[in-house]
Design a protein around this motif. Structure first.
Motif, PDB file in Angstrom:
ATOM      1  N   ASP A 253       5.554 -54.749 -20.603  1.00 20.58           N
ATOM      2  CA  ASP A 253       5.453 -56.103 -20.093  1.00 20.58           C
ATOM      3  C   ASP A 253       6.772 -56.535 -19.443  1.00 20.58           C
ATOM      4  OD1 ASP A 253       3.920 -58.642 -19.968  1.00 20.58           O
ATOM      5  OD2 ASP A 253       5.662 -59.346 -21.116  1.00 20.58           O
ATOM      6  N   GLY A 256       7.626 -54.584 -16.403  1.00 25.49           N
ATOM      7  CA  GLY A 256       6.768 -55.064 -15.319  1.00 25.49           C
ATOM      8  C   GLY A 256       7.361 -56.284 -14.641  1.00 25.49           C
ATOM      9  N   LYS A 257       7.857 -57.208 -15.480  1.00 21.20           N
ATOM     10  CA  LYS A 257       8.480 -58.408 -14.905  1.00 21.20           C
ATOM     11  C   LYS A 257       9.734 -58.043 -14.114  1.00 21.20           C
ATOM     12  CE  LYS A 257       6.702 -61.617 -18.323  1.00 21.20           C
ATOM     13  NZ  LYS A 257       6.947 -62.157 -19.677  1.00 21.20           N
ATOM     14  N   LEU A 316       1.423 -56.907 -10.806  1.00 19.07           N
ATOM     15  CA  LEU A 316       2.268 -57.144 -11.975  1.00 19.07           C
ATOM     16  C   LEU A 316       2.490 -58.622 -12.265  1.00 19.07           C
ATOM     17  CD1 LEU A 316       4.905 -54.301 -11.612  1.00 19.07           C
ATOM     18  CD2 LEU A 316       2.787 -54.326 -12.899  1.00 19.07           C
ATOM     19  N   LYS A 319      -0.784 -60.736 -16.335  1.00 23.89           N
ATOM     20  CA  LYS A 319      -0.471 -60.152 -17.641  1.00 23.89           C
ATOM     21  C   LYS A 319      -1.210 -58.831 -17.837  1.00 23.89           C
ATOM     22  CE  LYS A 319       0.415 -61.730 -22.322  1.00 23.89           C
ATOM     23  NZ  LYS A 319       1.863 -61.656 -22.302  1.00 23.89           N
ATOM     24  N   ARG A 322       0.331 -55.710 -16.497  1.00 31.17           N
ATOM     25  CA  ARG A 322       1.530 -55.178 -17.130  1.00 31.17           C
ATOM     26  C   ARG A 322       1.229 -54.373 -18.379  1.00 31.17           C
ATOM     27  NH1 ARG A 322       3.295 -60.460 -15.631  1.00 31.17           N
ATOM     28  NH2 ARG A 322       3.246 -61.177 -17.773  1.00 31.17           N
ATOM     29  N   MET A 327       0.507 -50.161 -15.299  1.00 27.43           N
ATOM     30  CA  MET A 327       1.938 -50.046 -14.994  1.00 27.43           C
ATOM     31  C   MET A 327       2.278 -48.641 -14.522  1.00 27.43           C
ATOM     32  SD  MET A 327       4.106 -52.612 -15.519  1.00 27.43           S
ATOM     33  CE  MET A 327       5.594 -51.973 -16.264  1.00 27.43           C
TER      34      MET A 327
END
Lengths: 414, 318
Positions: A253, A256-257, A316, A319, A322, A327
């Motif tokens: 997660d 991904g951000k 991405l 949510k 991710r 991903m």
């Protein structure tokens, strides 16, 4: 085993192609006087780019006090070390007279960007190697304490590399300090390697390279492709070695951000790089830009932009995007897009010189890599993966000691 | 024969120079017997002919040597590498290309390719079909190396294999070039070519000692380009392209003497450039070329007369 076998096979084909190149000359490539740099150089830029992630994850995140990335540091560092190794190899492959490499020292001239590149890449390699090795010392101690390690040469190897480490307070202090110093040192060096690599192009007059934007453009692109590579590695190692406990969905997660941020950054520099000259359409730039936007290179160009940057950002941002599997796919898209992006940076410019391409054989006016070039480029990519594969077989890919310490600290904090 | 062949003495003496060199080479040939490459036997093996030849030694003494010791020495360089790198003192070479006289005969190109054994398909001199804008007239533009005073190629070379000499010539040392091709990317005039494979050379050329001034024999995996023929200039002759052109397009000379010549006519360089509005290519890049162009006005030949010598796809670029 099949995986390793395939990698070794690709490497051997690459070695054979290089043998042919050595005996016949660079004529086995499809590079000629106009396109004098081809996929060897774009592959070199790709390797240098991907190696930058080592500094991002180990150094920048560490200094920014970001702790969630600790289990990823070793993945990032081994990617950096193997990528920089093959960056050096592919640049030697590109040389017309590799046996004269020593001239770089014997007759080296400081005003050439190549000399700067040799210096900073060498420095980066050794700092990365140390950043891989020093944090691993406590883990080597753990491995040394294991009884059931076979075969014997591996055990002796652990002893040789980490036998002196007793984990005393004094040793830990030195190690901690060295890691901090190296983490600080590697950041400017990392910026240097890719900025200087961009200067190999930006110090010339050619349309498409003659840009003040190039350093930042290259560095931002490098962080993006490096992050993509780490995500792929995270997914593969997690699945293959069942590391779900250490590489959690939270890691995906957050990576991904981070990837979204980096992709936006790279897009920003791309807009600067292409749209500002396109607004003016100076004559030498015009031929180059129209070839990229709507000509021969357009499919590849839009593939690199859309698949390598735009789609990853869109996916991405959600949510669900991710999660590990999406991903992983996005990571592959980013890396493949980035490889072709490097090709687009190197070759189209060379096909748009200031004076027209005349008075040469027709074959000089186009470029598509020969099988030897593909074999060598693929061989180096396989070689880099092989180093990572062997490393993972021999050493713990998750920093054991660091992760334990961090978890303890976290628990105490609670 | 005593031979004090240090460089200082080799340089001295103009009229006696060649004679001295002959003596000197014989001396070196004898002194250099240890070197495997020299085709000469040791002194003991030479069968004396009894016939004596008078020679002038480097000390200025007339000496006698047996004829058996005299052998042609094709392989020995007449200039050291460091002299070739320095260039000719007091000179600043310049070229003027008169576009009004060019009809794309390409004699310059073929002479240059022939004399330098340039790889088939490649050329150091190119003749472009140019057309600057939609409504302007097409013309023929031969290009050599521009021998820039701010050479971008020299700036980027990591090993000093391409360098600027004191006489203004930008030269290449193919014995040092590592083949990175950065200079080719840096040159805005696309003047450099690369030896992608082993050059096809006649045996006697391939065996020759490489010289940065003759630029032969070219070497595999290194960069080559127009060198302004400093070997010809040293002999007091004009570069091959200049003497090969029947229309007198190329004028070569020395900026310090302020004169250029195409062999048939000689001009005061400064006046020629002023009168005919000479210009240099891509002045805005700041490379300061040593090659000047005279604009294609009041032309001797129509553009069309050169079309047959150009590949059809290479016509009318703008």
């Amino acid at each position: 085993m099949i995986w390793t076998g395939i990698l070794i096979l690709f490497c051997l084909i690459g070695v054979y192609a290089y043998y042919r190149q050595l005996s016949k000359g660079l004529v086995v490539t499809n590079m000629r006087d106009y396109v004098s740099w081809g996929i060897y150089i774009s592959n070199f830029v790709f390797f240098v780019a991907i190696s930058l992630v080592g500094s991002l994850i180990t150094a920048i995140f560490r200094l920014a006090n970001i702790h969630w990335s600790t289990p990823l540091t070793r993945i990032a560092e081994i990617i950096a070390v193997s990528a920089i190794t093959f960056a050096s190899i592919i640049i030697i492959v590109d040389m017309g007279r590799p046996e004269r490499l020593v001239n770089l020292v014997a007759h080296g001239r400081l005003q050439s960007p190549i000399t700067w590149d040799v210096i900073v890449i060498g420095t980066y390699f050794f700092i990365s190697l140390l950043l891989l090795y020093i944090p691993m010392l406590p883990d080597l101690k753990i491995l040394n304490e294991q009884k059931n390690i076979k075969p014997g040469w591996i055990k002796r190897g652990y002893k040789f590399w980490g036998g002196f480490w007793k984990g005393t307070k004094e040793q830990s202090k030195i190690s901690r300090r060295s890691i901090i110093i190296l983490s600080i040192m590697i950041i400017p060096v990392a910026f240097c390697i890719h900025t200087v690599t961009s200067w190999l192009f930006a110090t010339t007059y050619r349309p498409g390279w003659d840009s003040t934007n190039f350093g930042a453009y290259f560095v931002s692109g490098a962080f993006l492709v490096g992050a993509g590579a780490v995500i792929i590695a995270m997914y593969v190692f997690r699945k293959y070695y069942h590391l779900e406990k250490y590489i959690t969905e939270k890691h995906f997660d957050r990576m991904g951000k981070a990837l979204v941020l980096l992709a936006f950054l790279y897009l920003y520099f791309n807009i600067n790089e292409y749209l500002v000259p396109a607004f003016k359409m100076k004559k030498p730039e015009e031929a180059h830009l129209t070839q990229l936007f709507a000509g021969e290179f357009a499919p590849l160009f839009w593939f690199a932009i859309i698949v390598g940057m735009v789609i990853p950002v869109i996916v991405l941002l959600f949510k669900k995007g991710r999660k590990p599997l999406p991903m992983f796919v996005i990571g592959i898209m980013v890396v493949v897009g980035a490889w072709f992006k490097r090709y687009l940076i190197v070759t189209p410019t060379l096909l748009h010189p200031f004076l027209p391409m005349q008075d040469v054989p027709q074959s000089y006016k186009h470029y598509f890599p020969s099988w030897e070039e593909w074999a060598i480029a693929i061989g180096t990519l396989a070689g880099a993966l092989l180093i990572i594969t062997i490393f993972v077989r021999l050493f713990p890919i998750i920093p054991i000691q660091e992760t334990i310490t961090e978890q303890n600290e976290k628990n105490e904090g609670k | 024969m005593s031979c004090n062949c240090n460089k200082g003495e080799c340089n001295g003496g103009n009229s006696r120079r060649e004679f001295l060199l002959t003596g000197l080479m014989a001396g070196i040939a004898l002194a250099g017997c240890g070197d495997k490459k020299t085709p000469f036997k040791t002194e003991g093996d030479v069968a004396l002919t009894g016939e004596k030849v008078k020679l002038l030694s480097v000390d200025g003494e007339v000496i006698e040597v047996d004829r058996a010791y005299l052998k042609p020495v094709p392989d020995l360089p007449t200039l050291s590498n460091s002299e070739e790198r320095k260039g000719i003192a007091g000179k600043k070479f310049v070229m003027v290309i008169d576009l009004a006289r060019c009809k794309n005969l390409k004699k310059c190109q073929s002479a240059c390719n022939h004399m330098h054994y340039v790889h088939p398909g490649q050329s150091w001199i190119k003749v472009y079909s140019m057309k600057d804008s939609e409504h302007s007239a097409p013309y023929w533009q031969p290009t050599t190396c521009m021998h820039c005073d701010e050479p971008p190629c020299v700036k980027v070379c990591p090993v000093d294999a391409t360098f600027k000499r004191q006489d203004g010539i930008v030269s290449i040392d193919s014995n040092r070039c590592i083949g990175c091709r950065f200079c080719m990317a840096a040159c805005p005039y696309s003047t450099r070519v690369f030896n992608w494979e082993e050059p096809e050379l006649p045996e006697e050329i391939a065996d020759q000692h490489y010289s940065c001034e003759t630029s032969i024999p070219q070497k595999k995996g290194t960069v080559g380009k127009c060198d302004f023929c400093p070997d010809m200039v040293r002999k007091g002759e004009l570069p091959h392209c200049v003497s090969a052109c029947p229309n007198g397009v190329f004028m070569f000379g020395d900026m310090n003497e302020d004169s250029v010549t195409n062999g048939a006519e000689t001009f005061r360089f400064s006046e020629l450039i002023k009168d005919k509005s000479g210009y240099r290519l891509m002045e805005d890049l700041g490379t300061k070329p040593s090659v000047y162009y005279l604009p294609p006005v009041h032309r001797n030949f129509p553009y069309e007369s050169g079309i047959e010598n150009q590949q059809p796809q290479d016509l009318h670029h703008h």
